[in-house]
Scaffold this active site. Structure first.
Site, PDB file in Angstrom:
ATOM      1  N   ARG A 259      23.740  37.001  11.998  1.00 23.78           N
ATOM      2  CA  ARG A 259      23.154  35.652  11.955  1.00 23.78           C
ATOM      3  C   ARG A 259      24.230  34.650  11.589  1.00 23.78           C
ATOM      4  NH1 ARG A 259      22.063  35.226   6.241  1.00 23.78           N
ATOM      5  NH2 ARG A 259      21.084  37.091   5.443  1.00 23.78           N
ATOM      6  N   HIS A 263      20.301  32.981   5.596  1.00 24.26           N
ATOM      7  CA  HIS A 263      18.979  33.534   5.892  1.00 24.26           C
ATOM      8  C   HIS A 263      18.003  32.429   6.259  1.00 24.26           C
ATOM      9  CE1 HIS A 263      15.211  35.686   5.464  1.00 24.26           C
ATOM     10  NE2 HIS A 263      14.837  34.835   4.548  1.00 24.26           N
ATOM     11  N   TYR A 272      27.297  35.651  -0.811  1.00 29.08           N
ATOM     12  CA  TYR A 272      27.181  37.081  -0.512  1.00 29.08           C
ATOM     13  C   TYR A 272      27.844  37.522   0.790  1.00 29.08           C
ATOM     14  CZ  TYR A 272      23.141  35.359   2.156  1.00 29.08           C
ATOM     15  OH  TYR A 272      22.323  34.672   3.017  1.00 29.08           O
TER      16      TYR A 272
END
Lengths: 341, 326
Positions: A259, A263, A272
């Site tokens: 992606r 998110h 992260y």
């Protein structure tokens, strides 16, 4: 990141889509859908930053996986149970840019719920696209149930259910696959593995080396495909659909992709995901790779590409303007659809 | 006294208890590098390491099941469920197991796990915007806590971690950013005690979590109208401190109960029933409840605002019960 997750730098050789059964027109149309989906995502992300859309999840980076899969399905005939990242999928299956924008903006013309449900919980009765709720993986038993109904009614419809790799750790997921395996139901389980369940990396979510490995436990075929390549994804979904229709039971497909946004609009992926990793995957942007493939195959040139980009922007502009002009659902409708009677 | 946000107060409670007791550890989705979906555990992975701050797969039943096992095995797990909506995926582990281990096994085992979870709304749609505290408050064996201030949040979380029973600790998402005084020195807030957040003589407003703040705002407005409200913050829903409520009712003789949830079969219904049982003769007016409209939460902003109770609803309710007086 999985060690073997970056598979190839380009799709070779040129013209290979014909072997997969795709016409020249179809692959150019695939490209148009991928470009349009990306343009919608970029616009919606901006609308999120402007405070006009409260919650945004994109399909950016997943376009090849989703558009390739959609081309192998029969819109309005096969059953589709998408998850929240599947905008490019539902766009290709037949939701219009306007409907998608109305969904994001929570307007009266939102085709999924008339502004009731959160954005990206896709559904459309006319397209047999079934709504899901927010808890992850809960659509998987529903898919097995729909496929059971199709089998009992002797229909040749295929049920396609998609999810991220994070969902494959949930109980519902395993229970759904097990049931489908026992009864050899006509289902395609389609995993869009982008390596992260929000922030948790693959190696901390899944105990085996690949999601496809999990198929062995449920008496079904498990395959890994390059989710950055729409031809590969198309071929895998097409083969799975033929297997399902031929009584060969379910298939678990793991499409490896990435992606390109966090998110959601509510998180910062810099905490992260290493920037080098994001950049490495950006170099495999499926839209760029597919453009190169189409050019090498003699199906696209810079002029046509500019035309496609301009068309996509115009589509998005028009859809946004119309959706912003669409009224909110009226408060008098608040109780509509709480009960059927 | 220093001011902390609700979120910082929770983090301080976790940190202090982890430093105090090495059996305490954290587990949940995205609680490590990411710092928790609501940033409560930020920095704790860096300080305590992966052994004590564990990211889990998306598997709510496993998170609670593992916490239950770890608690029976002698540790003090503090498990985080991203939202209370997703706790339903673990409802079997919470209700059929965690709540009943001590009783069903004749007191041989305890399962003193803390399950932290968030509840709230804010254009998050029907399956991200429920409260559901009622479901868990229904169950003997569980303790259910829902604080309204940073002070209470810290003191109650520390008490929950030290409690010998399983505790469901519910944090309101719209409170994480509020600030309040939190002392430097160690303190606990006992589970099972309500708190009078505002003394008054005319009407008792029973509330908890964010509705305490809504009630406080309404009380300021009502003061100008000559109505003096007493606000009782339940803080713990199970065990319910009905004594504090009843004492207040005996003084004010009027009650409004405010909950940010559907009223049917809810906390307000329970409190009203207990008032009827224990303080009926002290009431000068029927008990009135304020709550959410009974629909799944809509995403659209206008519809959502219409569904959630606000100051105007509390004002109308209080005016209706004290109407004879003003």
């Amino acid at each position: 990141m999985l060690k073997d997750q970056i598979l190839t730098e380009t799709y070779t050789p040129p013209g290979r889509h014909r072997e997969a059964g795709l016409t020249d027109e179809q692959v150019v149309d695939m490209y148009r859908k991928m470009v349009l989906a990306r343009a919608i995502d970029e616009r919606v992300w901006t609308l999120g930053r402007l405070g006009k859309v409260h919650f945004v999840l994109t399909s950016a980076g997943h376009e090849a996986a989703q558009v390739g899969a959609a081309f192998a399905l029969r819109p309005g005939y096969d059953w589709i149970l998408p998850y929240y990242r599947d905008m490019a999928l539902v766009l290709t299956l037949g939701l219009s840019p306007y409907e998608i924008m109305a969904n994001f903006l929570g307007r009266r013309d939102d085709p999924c719920s008339r502004g009731r449900q959160m954005p990206v919980h896709w559904s459309a009765r006319r397209l047999n696209i079934v709504s899901g709720s927010s808890p992850v993986g809960t659509q998987v038993p529903h898919a097995a149930g729909i496929a059971l109904a199709c089998k009992l009614r002797r229909e040749d419809r295929v049920t396609f259910v998609s999810f991220g790799e994070g969902a494959t750790s949930t109980g519902d997921w395993h229970e759904g696959l097990n049931f489908a395996g026992i009864h050899q139901l006509p289902v395609i389980f389609f995993c869009e593995n982008n390596g992260y369940a929000i922030s948790v990396p693959f190696r901390k979510q899944v105990a085996c080396d690949s999601v496809a490995d999990r198929a062995a436990a449920y008496r079904m075929v498990g395959v890994v495909v390059d989710g950055m390549d729409p031809i590969a994804t198309y071929a895998a979904v097409k083969a799975a659909a033929e297997r399902a229709r031929g009584g060969g039971g379910p298939t678990l497909i793991e499409a490896r992709c990435y992606r390109f946004t966090p998110h959601s609009s509510a998180d910062d992926d810099r905490t992260y995901r290493p920037r080098e990793e994001v950049e490495a995957w950006r170099r495999r942007d499926p839209i760029v790779l597919f453009k190169n493939y189409l050019m090498a195959s003699g199906l696209l040139n810079e002029d046509l590409d500019r035309e496609i980009q301009a068309w996509a922007r115009a589509e998005v502009d028009e859809a946004t303007d119309r959706a912003e002009a669409c009224p909110y659902p009226d408060i008098s409708e608040l109780y509509t659809h709480v009960y059927g009677s | 006294m220093p001011e902390l946000t609700f979120r910082e107060a929770l983090r301080q409670a976790l940190r202090e208890e982890m430093l105090r007791d090495e059996r305490v550890f954290l587990m949940g989705e995205d609680i490590g590098a990411y710092g928790g979906s609501y940033a409560v555990t930020r920095g704790l992975l860096e300080e305590f390491g992966e052994k004590r701050v564990k990211d889990t797969p998306i598997a709510e039943a496993a998170i609670v099941g593992l916490a239950t096992g770890a608690a029976m095995g002698g540790l003090k797990p503090v498990a985080e469920l991203m939202t209370i909506n997703f706790s339903l995926l673990a409802a079997d582990q919470i209700i059929n197991h965690l709540a009943k281990i001590y009783y069903m096994f004749g007191g041989q085992f305890t399962a003193p796990a803390v399950i932290r979870t968030a509840a709230g709304w804010g254009q998050l749609g029907a399956t991200h915007s429920q409260f559901l505290e009622v479901i868990y408050s229904h169950v003997p064996g569980l303790k259910v806590v829902m604080p309204s201030t940073p002070y209470d949040a810290k003191g109650l979380l520390k008490a929950a971690i030290r409690d010998p029973d399983p505790v469901l600790f519910i944090e309101h998402t719209l409170l994480y950013g509020i600030r309040g005084e939190v002392p430097d020195e160690e303190y606990l807030v006992p589970i099972g005690l309500a708190d009078v957040k505002r003394p008054g003589r005319d009407v008792t407003i029973v509330a908890y979590a964010r509705m305490v703040h809504v009630a406080m705002n309404a009380a300021r407005e009502l003061e100008a109208e000559g109505v003096d409200c007493e606000i009782v913050d339940l803080r713990t829903l199970r065990p319910l401190d009905i004594e504090t409520v009843v004492e207040s009712v005996k003084k004010t003789n009027h009650v409004v109960i405010v909950e940010e949830d559907w009223k049917s079969f809810g906390v307000g219904a329970e409190v009203a029933a207990r008032i009827a049982e224990q303080a009926f003769d002290y009431l000068d007016a029927p008990v009135v409840r304020v709550g959410m409209l009974e629909v799944p939460m809509p995403y659209n902003r206008n519809l959502e605002r219409h569904v959630v109770p606000d100051e105007a609803d509390v004002l109308a309710a209080v005016r209706s019960v004290v109407g004879s007086r003003v």
